[in-house]
Motif scaffolding. Structure first.
Motif, short mmCIF file in Angstrom:
data_model
loop_
_atom_site.label_atom_id
_atom_site.label_comp_id
_atom_site.label_asym_id
_atom_site.label_seq_id
_atom_site.Cartn_x
_atom_site.Cartn_y
_atom_site.Cartn_z
N VAL A 212 17.14 14.85 3.12
CA VAL A 212 15.76 14.56 2.71
C VAL A 212 14.84 14.52 3.93
N GLY A 213 13.76 15.26 3.83
CA GLY A 213 12.71 15.19 4.84
C GLY A 213 11.38 14.85 4.17
N VAL A 214 10.44 14.35 4.96
CA VAL A 214 9.11 14.01 4.45
C VAL A 214 8.07 14.61 5.38
N ALA A 215 7.05 15.22 4.81
CA ALA A 215 5.98 15.85 5.58
C ALA A 215 4.64 15.54 4.90
N PRO A 216 3.53 15.70 5.62
CA PRO A 216 2.23 15.49 4.98
C PRO A 216 2.02 16.43 3.80
N VAL A 217 1.21 16.01 2.85
CA VAL A 217 0.85 16.88 1.73
C VAL A 217 0.16 18.12 2.29
N PRO A 218 0.62 19.31 1.93
CA PRO A 218 -0.01 20.53 2.44
C PRO A 218 -1.49 20.61 2.06
N VAL A 219 -2.27 21.27 2.92
CA VAL A 219 -3.70 21.47 2.68
C VAL A 219 -3.93 22.94 2.32
N PRO A 220 -5.04 23.26 1.67
CA PRO A 220 -5.26 24.65 1.26
C PRO A 220 -5.22 25.64 2.42
N GLU A 221 -5.87 25.32 3.52
CA GLU A 221 -5.90 26.22 4.67
C GLU A 221 -5.48 25.46 5.92
N VAL B 136 0.86 -1.18 0.00
CA VAL B 136 0.00 0.00 0.00
C VAL B 136 0.90 1.23 0.00
N GLN B 137 0.63 2.16 -0.89
CA GLN B 137 1.43 3.38 -0.99
C GLN B 137 0.56 4.60 -0.71
N THR B 138 1.04 5.45 0.17
CA THR B 138 0.42 6.76 0.37
C THR B 138 1.38 7.83 -0.14
N TYR B 139 0.84 9.01 -0.41
CA TYR B 139 1.62 10.12 -0.96
C TYR B 139 1.88 11.17 0.11
N ALA B 140 3.08 11.74 0.08
CA ALA B 140 3.47 12.80 1.00
C ALA B 140 4.42 13.76 0.29
N LEU B 141 4.87 14.77 1.00
CA LEU B 141 5.75 15.79 0.44
C LEU B 141 7.20 15.49 0.80
N TYR B 142 8.01 15.19 -0.20
CA TYR B 142 9.46 15.10 -0.01
C TYR B 142 10.04 16.51 -0.14
N TYR B 143 11.01 16.83 0.70
CA TYR B 143 11.65 18.14 0.58
C TYR B 143 13.13 18.03 0.92
N ASN B 144 13.90 18.94 0.35
CA ASN B 144 15.34 18.99 0.58
C ASN B 144 15.61 20.02 1.68
N PRO C 201 9.09 22.49 6.37
CA PRO C 201 8.23 22.19 5.22
C PRO C 201 6.91 22.95 5.29
N PRO C 202 6.32 23.24 4.15
CA PRO C 202 5.05 23.98 4.14
C PRO C 202 3.90 23.13 4.67
N ARG C 203 2.96 23.79 5.31
CA ARG C 203 1.77 23.11 5.82
C ARG C 203 0.52 23.48 5.04
N THR C 204 0.53 24.63 4.39
CA THR C 204 -0.62 25.09 3.60
C THR C 204 -0.16 25.37 2.17
N TRP C 205 -1.15 25.55 1.29
CA TRP C 205 -0.80 25.83 -0.11
C TRP C 205 -0.14 27.19 -0.25
N ARG C 206 -0.51 28.15 0.57
CA ARG C 206 0.14 29.45 0.51
C ARG C 206 1.63 29.30 0.85
N GLU C 207 1.91 28.54 1.91
CA GLU C 207 3.30 28.29 2.28
C GLU C 207 4.02 27.47 1.21
N LEU C 208 3.30 26.55 0.59
CA LEU C 208 3.89 25.75 -0.48
C LEU C 208 4.36 26.64 -1.62
#
Length: 442
Positions: free
Chosen positions: A297-306, A154-162, A174-181
């Motif tokens: 390399v770090g991994v964080a949850p996919v950012p949400v809009p708000e 089972v694969q889930t998706y997340a945010l990889y970042y340098n 790492p960003p938490r919202t789309w504005r921060e992204l």
């Protein structure tokens, strides 16, 4: 829609048990058990895409273990490349030569059910699956509310970042919202004196179906949207959430923070991409590719809009099920139960054989309890966000036309990214094309 890159790796993996050929005959396709003599074992064939590599070795142990402990039922595995797997299922089934046990990408389950390939799980197995696996994994292994198999990878998706690139741009984390992204993407983008991109802030990529579509659907789910309607008969991407995702990606490309023609699977390990959304399978590959630089390399949850929005992301996977034409379904389901639910000792803890197998190759199953036990023993911390996402991930739709719908969505996303379509045009065209496909398939 996980497999393009993951299964590009998996397609080079297979597992094959070298039993003497005189002892083996398929329980589904052959007219007799064994070679037809009294006392010959029932031999079940299992068709998968594990065509080479580490999964061959990882699965060899459990299969050997089963065959050594069971005289009456043996298992013989066969493998084809992932790119040939769906066609092989369909063609062999039509010819009356389908394998007893099949290992499909869950995206295809609706099509395989409609074609009469998959057998519904008996009630006791369906109850065990529903009880033992996360909601997203169960959803992937189900069609129309009916469970058809045991989830495996089972694969889930997340945010990889340098971390280094973010730090050099003055970004704390790492960003938490789309504005921060967006802000982080623009701040980390770097160009040379001629305007050539040296570092992409956010890596969108046209590499393949699962990369292009997986990135987009993970963001769509994070925005509270879905690709296909609940009844499976229409696309739901032409919605406020879908428009928000297309708008976001369009801005990133237009402003130069994303260069979709670049292969992120090469660019991110080399420090040329600051952030990218991808699935958990990539973690092990990055560790191998990057060596000491993997510490960045770090991994964080996919950012949400708000900031107050509930988390969501995409989940994809595979399952093991039994062919509708299998002559020995009870024995086939018993093998799958043994492989996927019996618990064994693993370095002082207990977990199912399948969970231990997947963790050994840097992957996950949908059994969160197993994953916490196994990953808590010195595992890569970058896998934990993917484990956490099992609780809130949304399974990709697996209606009968899902594979073609995915390809159509990719085509329109790429047209948006390359300026061939506006956001309005991409949404409208996707809706028209996908609606036609999924309505025809039902």
């Amino acid at each position: 829609m996980t497999p393009a890159r993951r299964t590009a790796g998996l397609s080079r993996r297979h597992f094959a048990l070298a039993l003497p050929s005189a002892l083996l005959a398929s329980g589904c396709a052959a007219p007799h058990q064994g070679i037809g003599r009294p006392g010959d074992p029932i031999v079940l064939t299992l068709l998968s895409h594990y065509a080479s590599g580490e999964l061959k070795e990882a699965l060899q142990g459990p299969v050997d273990e089963w065959n050594a402990a069971h005289d009456r039922v043996k298992v013989r595995t066969k493998a084809v490349e992932f790119t040939d797997l769906l066609t092989t299922f369909m063609v062999r089934q039509a010819a009356g030569q389908g394998a007893d046990i099949v290992h499909p990408y869950c995206l295809w389950n609706g099509q395989l059910v409609r074609a009469g390939v998959l057998r519904p799980a008996p009630s006791e197995h369906a109850e065990e699956i529903t009880r033992g696996y996360g909601k997203a994994a169960v959803g992937s292994a189900s069609v129309g509310g009916q469970v058809y198999g045991y989830p495996t990878e089972v694969q889930t998706y997340a945010l990889y970042y340098n971390k280094r690139l973010l730090r050099e741009a003055g970004v704390d984390g790492p960003p938490r919202t789309w504005r921060e992204l967006e802000e982080t993407a623009y701040r980390t983008t770097r160009r040379d004196q001629y305007g050539n991109t040296l570092v992409q802030g956010f890596g969108l990529s046209t590499y393949d179906d699962s990369t292009t579509v997986g990135q987009t659907l993970a963001l769509l789910n994070a925005a509270g949207g879905t690709f296909v309607s609940a009844d499976g008969r229409a696309t739901a991407i032409d919605s406020p959430a879908g428009r928000a995702v297309f708008d976001l990606e369009h801005r990133l490309v237009v402003k130069g923070a994303s260069v979709p023609g670049v292969n992120v699977y090469q660019a991110f390990p080399s420090g040329q991409v600051a952030m990218v959304v991808s699935a958990g399978w990539w973690t092990t590959s990055l560790k191998t590719l990057m060596g000491k630089d993997y510490r960045d390399v770090g991994v964080a949850p996919v950012p949400v809009p708000e900031a107050h929005d509930k988390r969501a992301t995409l989940s994809t996977g595979f399952m093991l099920g039994v062919n509708a034409a299998c002559r020995h379904p009870r024995e086939a389901w018993e093998f799958l139960r043994w492989l996927n639910t019996d618990r064994v000792g693993v370095k002082g803890a207990t977990a199912t054989r399948m969970s231990a197998l997947q963790v050994s190759v840097g992957s996950l199953t949908g059994r969160a309890d197993d994953m916490r036990t196994l990953l808590g023993q010195g595992g890569d911390p970058n896998l934990h966000p993917f484990l956490d996402a099992l609780a809130y991930a949304v399974p990709e739709p697996n209606v009968p036309g899902a594979q073609q719908a995915k390809s159509l969505l990719r085509k329109n996303i790429e047209a948006l990214w390359t300026g061939q379509q506006s956001v309005d045009e991409a949404l409208r065209t996707t809706r028209r094309q996908v609606d036609q496909e999924v309505s025809r398939s039902w």
